[in-house]
Design a protein around this motif. Structure first.
Motif, PDB file in Angstrom:
ATOM      1  N   ASN A  11      29.497  18.010  11.221  1.00  0.00           N
ATOM      2  CA  ASN A  11      30.424  18.652  10.290  1.00  0.00           C
ATOM      3  C   ASN A  11      30.389  20.164  10.371  1.00  0.00           C
ATOM      4  O   ASN A  11      31.260  20.843   9.850  1.00  0.00           O
ATOM      5  N   MET A  12      29.369  20.698  10.985  1.00  0.00           N
ATOM      6  CA  MET A  12      29.196  22.148  10.987  1.00  0.00           C
ATOM      7  C   MET A  12      30.019  22.841  12.067  1.00  0.00           C
ATOM      8  O   MET A  12      30.039  24.061  12.134  1.00  0.00           O
ATOM      9  N   VAL A  13      30.637  22.064  12.950  1.00  0.00           N
ATOM     10  CA  VAL A  13      31.460  22.710  13.972  1.00  0.00           C
ATOM     11  C   VAL A  13      32.927  22.546  13.584  1.00  0.00           C
ATOM     12  O   VAL A  13      33.312  21.548  12.986  1.00  0.00           O
ATOM     13  N   GLN A  60      32.366  22.784   3.438  1.00  0.00           N
ATOM     14  CA  GLN A  60      32.062  21.517   4.104  1.00  0.00           C
ATOM     15  C   GLN A  60      31.101  20.654   3.292  1.00  0.00           C
ATOM     16  O   GLN A  60      31.014  19.456   3.494  1.00  0.00           O
ATOM     17  N   ASN A  98      26.001  11.188  15.289  1.00  0.00           N
ATOM     18  CA  ASN A  98      26.588  11.509  13.991  1.00  0.00           C
ATOM     19  C   ASN A  98      27.543  12.682  14.183  1.00  0.00           C
ATOM     20  O   ASN A  98      27.237  13.612  14.928  1.00  0.00           O
ATOM     21  N   PHE A 124      32.227  28.796   5.353  1.00  0.00           N
ATOM     22  CA  PHE A 124      32.679  27.568   6.018  1.00  0.00           C
ATOM     23  C   PHE A 124      31.857  26.361   5.571  1.00  0.00           C
ATOM     24  O   PHE A 124      32.402  25.311   5.216  1.00  0.00           O
ATOM     25  N   ASP A 160      18.095  17.764   6.499  1.00  0.00           N
ATOM     26  CA  ASP A 160      17.118  18.746   6.991  1.00  0.00           C
ATOM     27  C   ASP A 160      16.242  18.179   8.103  1.00  0.00           C
ATOM     28  O   ASP A 160      15.070  18.544   8.252  1.00  0.00           O
ATOM     29  N   ARG A 207      29.721  31.708   8.198  1.00  0.00           N
ATOM     30  CA  ARG A 207      29.062  30.394   8.188  1.00  0.00           C
ATOM     31  C   ARG A 207      28.807  29.917   6.763  1.00  0.00           C
ATOM     32  O   ARG A 207      28.913  28.732   6.462  1.00  0.00           O
ATOM     33  N   PHE A 237      21.148  19.851  10.331  1.00  0.00           N
ATOM     34  CA  PHE A 237      21.382  19.996   8.894  1.00  0.00           C
ATOM     35  C   PHE A 237      21.343  18.654   8.185  1.00  0.00           C
ATOM     36  O   PHE A 237      21.276  18.598   6.963  1.00  0.00           O
TER      37      PHE A 237
END
Lengths: 335, 762
Positions: free
Chosen positions: B563-565, A297, B560, A293, B618, A290, B615
């Motif tokens: 981006n984290m996936v 990002q 939104n 990655f 925050d 994580r 995220f």
């Protein structure tokens, strides 16, 4: 009522708008940010414990940056395996004792770097915890679970001896440079890409998390920097922009696959340099995967992700675990 | 659910069709030179305080008039007022046709008189935040590339913002770009932009009328949580064939229109295409550094045919076709990457309009809208990556207007959208995103424009939406109230709830070919907004309007991209859900006719978003990129001489938000040995999202137009100067972490740019 004074009302709105716009100043970039500590600590299964870096965020980005200036010195650092990671209350260094712990000492030649004391090796399938204490600062701790080792195979669809040689090298010398043969099979960008597959690094073990990690791929040129020859035919040795620097030797991350994928094609275009190369396939723990990655990002321009995912409590950075399987080959320039 | 809606609809039709009327006047208002119907024209019965406005098909009806003779006054923006006498007899009357002459047509022998200057009451409905703009105004406005551009004209209205100078996406009153419903002849258009957003898909030659509803719109519109842009294209000249041809630096365009052979209808065709290829080819040959420039072109075309079936029925068939194509090659000579990118819209719409009974007007329509985008990448013929978004919207719509009540205008209808979407992102053998879904939304609405007395008007409405995947009914109540303080001053209050059924996943600024359109799939709660608007309107003169509005919009379940996936197979897995709000106040002074036309306006606004426990910033509130505190705009067209016109546009707005770095640190990875990166990797730690502002933007654009004859044909030469005093606004700010100390670089947009185009009408 309005009709009588219509011109004045319109003018009033105009003046109010101009006055408001006049107050439209760009905010002064002043903030009271208190720099946070950043920890980077990685452990690799069957390998001795590695170095650790500890620094504080460099606040004034307009000034020259030297990580050593922000290096945190004099901290007490220990890494230890947790025997029962499901215990309640959770196990800590104090409750476990010191038998399996690895202590770190401060490197006086490099501010912020810590070196392990002792030659313990990292166990597979084990939950490790790191604790960092420094009087006057917030305690830092983090945990990660090491993967198992895994078996990597290059798929040989063309019945080409060179691809079979890659598997032989992997079987004979997974990590020991002394056992490397004198020469590696030679490829060029005109060859078929390398198709890799592997056994799962986590098997059926589940440590409680939904995802257990991922796989990363890197290419490292083994030639000395002064002797590097690029594969790019457009490379011009006299062009300052094409000058080779030490950091150019390695391609840090060329690919990524989540934990449920077990195949990846490595394109020859991803190779930059001629000569011997090492390709690493790395199984990374959840925390490590994580972090890598989300670091990629993070986009400073959009600010969508203000900081990478960090599972370090009391600071930023990463405490991650890996298992690595490598193979070697030789690249030649095509005219 | 469907049966219930149908029953209510039939019941209303039956009830409203049997109301007894004394006598009525009804018909169409059309352009005297072309025969095209004029939407939103005002028809007033002089001396009776009665009137109506035409609908989008130019139809009006004024019922329940005593038998006798009446004087009608008919007016429309950009046209000379017309007066005529009609005789009302008992019962139904045949539709009349009233012709209006455009102001630009000079006929000295025709004298139009205006007996009453304060007869515009009928035009003033309870609708708030509605800006009607005629096509001529847009054609005269300065624009980038000397291209007539509808969306850029909309961006010059207070309360409407662009994310940058080169984006044609609309951000209306704090809403994101996908919150604006863009309809062309009642067919939805998705991603209406060319060349990465620099040009909009609407060819200015094909446009007749535009209406922007910035918020609190009535129940007949739905499916979006923010605003509505209604674009009506030319029906075609019903009296004679005419056309135009225009060439500019970037593209050529042409249009032709005329009556059908049997005079029972009309047609209109228009198209344009860029011719950048020779320029790109020259640049490639001129410099080795430009050898990798991509090949690019776009084209689009509009077509429309109107067929009269008797004097009460008209069938319209029309469509739009637009495509962008970008081919590029990059990488080392011995191993080239080929990247093919294309995106485009296709719409097809057919509408049947029929006058039912004395005072009923029925419209039935089917529409098909397709948006495709994507790219594929190969390396010397070996497949590497494919990305595509295929979006289909098949729609059926039925509207029934009943105009038989003296003081009420009832409108009801159904709106069915069947969405079919496929999103695929495949890298080699690995599929990262694969969404393939079909669902439908069925909406029923009813609204009533009710003139309670000479001072108050009410526009209540309700829209009920059934969504297939969630198997739920979502109710959107709407209400608008108008109070006439005096003959020239009005107060308005409006509000309602607005659900949204399609969303953009945007990887950059809205309006990009990388935008992915996704229908709501039931895996999470749909987005909706609650809006309230308070307005004040005054007409200091007949041709001058002054409006002040304050608004507050609350957005629920705003989305939104996550981006984290790295993988996603439904909305819930690729979107984060949050909340937002927008509030502000605007004023606008609009000069509608005369030698000088245009508007001046100002907007003070706030727009915020929050994605709790994510995220994104925050989980705290932040200002989205399109938030601008102050926005001042002034647009004017002045007739210098008989042949020369001058148009100017000046705009000031607060700089966009940007995320400032808190500091710098070195990241390490376990899999990269230190000797390969002796200095580690310097990277930025971001602070609060968009918490700082780039410098304010302001820009002046000018266009000089020379109208003349070219071999006896009308012609005009447009000389445009974009960004007259060359103040280059900052697009975005970057950090170059390879430098030490790091460099902060501003990527700026276009400097002063002179442009030219030439147009001949025949």
């Amino acid at each position: 009522m309005f009709s009588k004074h219509k011109n004045y009302v319109v003018l009033l709105f105009l003046f109010i708008s101009i006055a408001l716009i006049g107050c439209d100043s760009t905010p002064t970039e002043v903030d009271d940010y208190d720099p946070e500590p950043v920890l980077h600590a990685f452990i690799t299964v069957d390998q001795p414990f590695g170095e650790i870096w500890l620094e504080k965020i460099h606040k004034n980005i307009e000034n020259y940056y030297d990580p050593r200036n922000g290096g945190i010195t004099g901290a007490e650092i220990v890494i230890f395996p947790k025997i029962d990671y499901t215990s309640d209350p959770p196990e800590t260094f104090d409750t476990l004792g010191t038998g399996l712990a690895v202590y770190y000492e401060y490197d006086r030649n490099y501010a912020g770097r810590y070196i392990p004391m002792g030659a313990n090796t990292v166990k597979r399938n084990t939950l490790y915890r790191i604790e960092v204490k420094k009087p006057g600062d917030v305690d830092i701790w983090a945990e990660t679970t090491t993967p198992d080792t895994f078996i990597l195979t290059v798929v040989n669809e063309t019945d080409d001896d060179r691809y079979e040689m890659l598997n032989t090298i992997m079987d004979v010398v997974p990590d020991d440079p002394q056992a490397l043969p004198d020469s590696f099979p030679t490829f060029s960008r005109n060859d078929e890409s390398i198709k890799t597959t592997w056994t799962p690094a986590w098997g059926n073990v589940n440590y409680g998390g939904e995802s257990q990690g991922g796989y990363l791929f890197t290419i490292l040129a083994l030639t000395d920097t002064s002797e590097l020859v690029p594969l790019d035919p457009d490379w011009d040795p006299d062009d300052p922009e094409d000058a080779i620097e030490p950091g150019d030797k390695g391609r840090s991350t060329i690919g990524w696959a989540p934990d449920y994928i077990n195949y990846y094609d490595i394109f020859w275009l991803l190779f930059e340099w001629s000569g011997p190369q090492r390709i690493d396939v790395i199984a990374g723990s959840f925390e490590y995967s994580r972090y890598v990655f989300t670091t990629y990002q993070t986009n400073p321009t959009t600010g969508d992700i203000s900081r990478p995912e960090s599972y370090v409590h009391g600071g930023l950075g990463c405490f991650g675990a890996t298992a690595i399987h490598s193979f070697y080959l030789n690249m030649e320039v095509v005219e | 659910m469907f049966k219930q809606i149908l029953t209510i609809l039939i019941l209303i039709c039956v009830m409203t069709s049997h109301v007894f009327a004394k006598g009525n006047v009804r018909g169409f208002v059309i352009d005297a030179t072309s025969g095209e119907p004029l939407p939103v024209a005002n028809v007033v019965v002089l001396g009776e305080q009665r009137g109506s406005t035409t609908n989008l098909d130019g139809f009006f009806a004024i019922p329940n008039l005593e038998t006798g003779s009446y004087a009608l006054s008919v007016s429309y923006l950009g046209y000379h007022r017309a007066e005529l006498t009609v005789t009302i007899s008992e019962g139904a009357s045949d539709p009349v046709t009233i012709e209006l002459l455009p102001v630009s047509v000079i006929l000295e022998e025709v004298v139009f008189t205006v007996k009453e200057k304060d007869n515009d009451k009928a035009r003033q409905s309870a609708r708030v935040s509605t800006i009607p703009i005629d096509a001529n105004t847009i054609r005269n406005m300065p624009s980038l590339g000397a291209e007539v551009d509808v969306l850029r004209a909309m961006q010059a209205i207070p309360g409407v913002k662009a994310s940058s100078d080169i984006s044609s996406a609309l951000y209306v009153r704090g809403g994101s770009s996908d919150m604006t419903l863009i309809q062309m002849d009642q067919s939805t258009v998705y991603n209406p932009s060319h060349l990465f957003g620099i040009f909009s898909t609407f060819n200015g030659d094909a446009v007749k009328h535009i209406e922007l509803m910035k918020g609190a719109f009535p129940a007949e519109y739905g499916g979006r949580a923010g605003s509505v842009l209604e674009v009506v294209t030319n029906d075609g000249n019903r009296k004679k064939m005419e056309g135009l041809f225009s060439i500019g630096l970037v593209s050529a365009r042409g249009a032709i229109e005329g009556p059908l052979p049997n005079k029972r209808g009309s047609y209109a065709l228009s198209g344009r295409r860029t011719y950048l290829e020779p320029i790109i080819s020259m640049m490639k040959n001129a410099s080795e550094e430009m050898a990798d420039l991509p090949d690019y072109y776009f084209y689009d075309g509009n077509g429309k045919v109107n067929i009269d079936i008797g004097n009460k029925t008209t069938l319209t068939v029309g469509g739009y076709l637009g495509q962008d194509d970008l081919q590029s090659e990059f990488g080392p000579d011995d191993s080239k990457f080929q990247l093919g990118t294309n995106w485009g819209n296709r719409t097809f719409a057919s509408r049947l309009r029929h006058i039912i009974s004395d005072n009923g007007f029925l419209t039935l329509g089917i529409a098909y809208s397709r948006y495709n985008s994507g790219f594929d990448m190969e390396n010397d013929g070996v497949f590497i990556q494919e990305f595509k978004n295929r979006f289909r919207d098949r729609a059926f719509r039925g509207d029934y207007e009943y105009l038989g009540y003296t003081n009420q205008k009832i409108k009801t209808g159904i709106d069915l959208h069947i969405y079919d979407v496929e999103v695929l992102n495949r890298f080699q053998e690995d599929t990262f995103v694969n969404i393939d879904t079909t669902n439908f939304t069925l909406s029923y609405y009813i609204q009533n424009e009710w003139k309670i007395n000479s001072q108050f008007e009410l526009l209540p409405g309700i829209r009920m939406n059934y969504h297939e995947d969630s198997d739920k009914v979502y109710v959107d109540p709407r209400l608008a109230l108008l109070y006439h303080y005096d003959t020239k001053t009005r107060l308005k209050l409006a509000g309602g709830r607005y659900h949204q059924w399609v969303n953009i996943i945007s990887f950059g600024e809205g309006g990009s070919f990388m935008d992915i359109w996704m229908p709501f799939d039931g895996s999470m709660d749909p987005m909706y907004s609650d809006q309230i608007v308070f307005g004040f309107e005054n007409d200091p003169r007949e041709d001058l309007e002054f409006t002040v509005e304050a608004y507050y919009n609350k957005y629920h379940n705003v989305l939104n991209y996550n981006n984290m996936v790295d993988r996603g197979f439904d909305m819930a897995s690729v979107f984060l859900s949050g909340e937002g709000n927008a509030y502000g106040f605007e004023w606008m002074l609009h000069q509608k006719a005369g030698r000088l036309t245009g508007w001046t306006g100002y907007s003070l606004s706030w727009s915020k978003r929050r994605f709790t426990d994510t995220f994104i910033n925050d989980g705290d509130w932040y200002y989205p990129k399109w938030d601008r505190r102050h926005d001042f705009v002034s647009v004017g067209t002045y007739k210098l001489t008989k042949n020369w016109d001058m148009s100017t546009s000046w705009r000031y707005n607060t700089g966009q938000g940007y995320t400032r770095a808190l500091g710098l640190y070195t990241y390490h990875f376990a899999h990269v040995p230190l000797e390969y990166e002796p200095d580690g990797n310097r990277t930025i730690l971001n602070g609060e999202k968009n918490n700082y502002r780039l410098p304010a933007d302001h820009r002046l654009d000018m266009t000089f137009t020379y109208n003349h004859k070219f071999f006896g044909k009308k012609a005009k030469l447009d000389i445009s100067i974009y960004n007259v005093y060359s103040r280059r606004s900052i697009w975005f700010r970057t950090y170059d972490t390879d430098e030490n100390p790091i460099e902060v670089n501003d990527v700026k947009l276009l400097p002063v740019l002179p442009l030219i185009s030439y147009e001949v009408r025949f």
